[in-house]
Design a protein around this motif. Sequence first.
Motif, short mmCIF file in Angstrom:
data_model
loop_
_atom_site.label_atom_id
_atom_site.label_comp_id
_atom_site.label_asym_id
_atom_site.label_seq_id
_atom_site.Cartn_x
_atom_site.Cartn_y
_atom_site.Cartn_z
N TYR A 229 0.84 -1.18 0.00
CA TYR A 229 0.00 0.00 0.00
C TYR A 229 0.89 1.24 0.00
O TYR A 229 2.01 1.22 0.46
CB TYR A 229 -0.89 0.05 1.24
N SER A 232 0.14 8.17 0.45
CA SER A 232 0.80 9.25 -0.28
C SER A 232 1.01 10.46 0.62
O SER A 232 0.13 10.85 1.39
CB SER A 232 -0.04 9.64 -1.50
N TYR A 479 -7.50 14.33 -1.08
CA TYR A 479 -7.33 13.35 -2.15
C TYR A 479 -7.33 11.90 -1.64
O TYR A 479 -7.83 11.00 -2.32
CB TYR A 479 -6.03 13.62 -2.91
N SER A 480 -6.75 11.65 -0.47
CA SER A 480 -6.59 10.27 -0.01
C SER A 480 -7.91 9.52 0.17
O SER A 480 -8.06 8.41 -0.33
CB SER A 480 -5.79 10.24 1.30
N PRO A 481 -8.93 10.10 0.87
CA PRO A 481 -10.19 9.35 1.00
C PRO A 481 -10.88 9.07 -0.33
O PRO A 481 -11.67 8.13 -0.44
CB PRO A 481 -11.05 10.27 1.89
N LYS A 482 -10.59 9.90 -1.33
CA LYS A 482 -11.19 9.69 -2.64
C LYS A 482 -10.39 8.71 -3.48
O LYS A 482 -10.73 8.44 -4.64
CB LYS A 482 -11.30 11.04 -3.38
N LYS A 483 -9.29 8.18 -2.89
CA LYS A 483 -8.44 7.20 -3.57
C LYS A 483 -7.90 7.74 -4.88
O LYS A 483 -7.83 7.04 -5.89
CB LYS A 483 -9.18 5.88 -3.78
N PRO A 485 -4.60 8.84 -6.27
CA PRO A 485 -3.16 8.86 -5.98
C PRO A 485 -2.48 9.98 -6.75
O PRO A 485 -3.04 10.54 -7.70
CB PRO A 485 -2.70 7.49 -6.48
N THR A 490 0.09 4.27 -8.92
CA THR A 490 -1.19 3.55 -8.92
C THR A 490 -1.72 3.57 -7.51
O THR A 490 -1.02 3.91 -6.56
CB THR A 490 -1.00 2.10 -9.38
N ALA A 491 -2.98 3.21 -7.35
CA ALA A 491 -3.62 3.32 -6.03
C ALA A 491 -2.91 2.52 -4.97
O ALA A 491 -2.91 2.88 -3.81
CB ALA A 491 -5.08 2.90 -6.13
N HIS A 492 -2.28 1.39 -5.33
CA HIS A 492 -1.60 0.56 -4.34
C HIS A 492 -0.16 0.31 -4.72
O HIS A 492 0.40 -0.73 -4.47
CB HIS A 492 -2.33 -0.78 -4.17
#
Length: 493
Positions: A229, A232, A479-483, A485, A490-492
């Motif tokens: 994970y 960011s 930005y983080s809760p909305k995923k 990145p 990439t998201a992960h």
Amino acid sequence: MSVGSEHRASAAPGVVPAPCASKVGRMEVVPSCLHPMFSKVFTLDYYFEEVQKLCCEVDGHGPSSHSCQDDDFLGGMECTLGQVTAKDISANSRYVELSFRARKLDDKDLFSKSDPFLEMSRVSDDHTEQLVYRMEVVKNSLSPTWEPFKVSLGCLCSCEEMRPLKCLVWDHNSHGKHAFIGEFTTTFAEMQKAFREGQAQWDCVNTKYKQKEQNYKNSGVILLELKLYRVSSFLDYLGGCQTHCTVAIDFTASTGDQNSCSLHYINPFQPNKYLQTLVAVDEVCQDYDSDKRFSALGFGAVPLNFEVSHDFAINFNPEGDECEGIQGVVDAYPNCLPRVQLYGPTNVAPIISKVGRMAAAEERTGEASQYYILLIVVSDMADTREAVVHTSHVPTSVIIARVGNAGFTDTQALDGAGPPVSCTARGASLQPETLCSLCPSCSLCPFGSSRRKTSGISTLSPPRKCVLAKVPKQLVEYYSPKKLPPRGFTAHA
């Protein structure tokens, strides 16, 4: 910070910070080279709210040089840390979830099966071992499955994916003298590659058995599943996300007539509070805006030959409200004053809504590419809470800088120090710290009334830090809760 150099004029340069700065370090000497690439890396503390200046000097180190004082000065440069592409070495920026299980471990107990547990350590440069994690004991099992655990890459491998990791498996004994089953060594890079290829397993080897038994293969097999994970950081977002700064200036009659008593009075020897505030905030923000252009708007005045306006460009440019850098804003502000009649009321809602619409359009792109900062420099402020509340749902930070002595009751409710502000008409809510104020104690007060009574722009320092220090946290928390990145991740990843 990595330092490189091209087209130098001496044979053996080295780089040191200039005397104007506290010394960070000295690069290695690269002999007989006019285009050196230095390898040493500096670690610096980074503060968004400060303009951190970097000074470097390039010196020629000759055969007769016995110390730094003997080197020949070749040249120097200055920049800010915000202008440098930096690497975030925060240990918490990435973390991994590891799930270990074993198969066919050696049985170390006479009347029952082993009670295995696993220890993971990272190997330091001096070959010492630092325990990273000790897993729980699984009773009476030769094929245990241990509970997954999460660990940051900083803790796991010091953010160095090729650093050796040593895993030891023991049979737990209540008297404390645990029986060694076996071990294996790997790296985080190898773990990832093996997992992607579906071969994330290692022989658990007891070296003593391997040396004694010719047909010895292993003392069991360790299998791994992992999930990587990224949490960011603000510096991660800076790689692909630009900030756009808009300033809104109060031109209402509450600022006083345009004479020596006015808050807008242009003193030839010292900038007024409006200019001080604009420069102090914008000089920080400019390093994070690629085009260095600021939207500069006014409200509460009657531009010549027009009706009262609460959203006009102070540069009076029909093609756009943007000014070139801080100097463009500084030049446009005094040029605007003779062309407007100070009026009222204080109504900054149209500008807040305008910035909110731009931010909402950016939000629909589905990328973390543009974040908006709105600086409102005001002497008095009417109730514009509804407009501010709705900016809490778009990528925007609103900063209210108060100048003068007018009452600020309406905006105190918006400050992060107070309770959340709600807007029942739209069902929106403004959480604490969504809006912050320019003040040493993070609560609203007249600008320049801090305990420091020194004159000039130095009185800006504590409040500037207070308010701007919140911006990185607000950006990441948006930005983080909305995923969403940072660009390039990439998201992960």
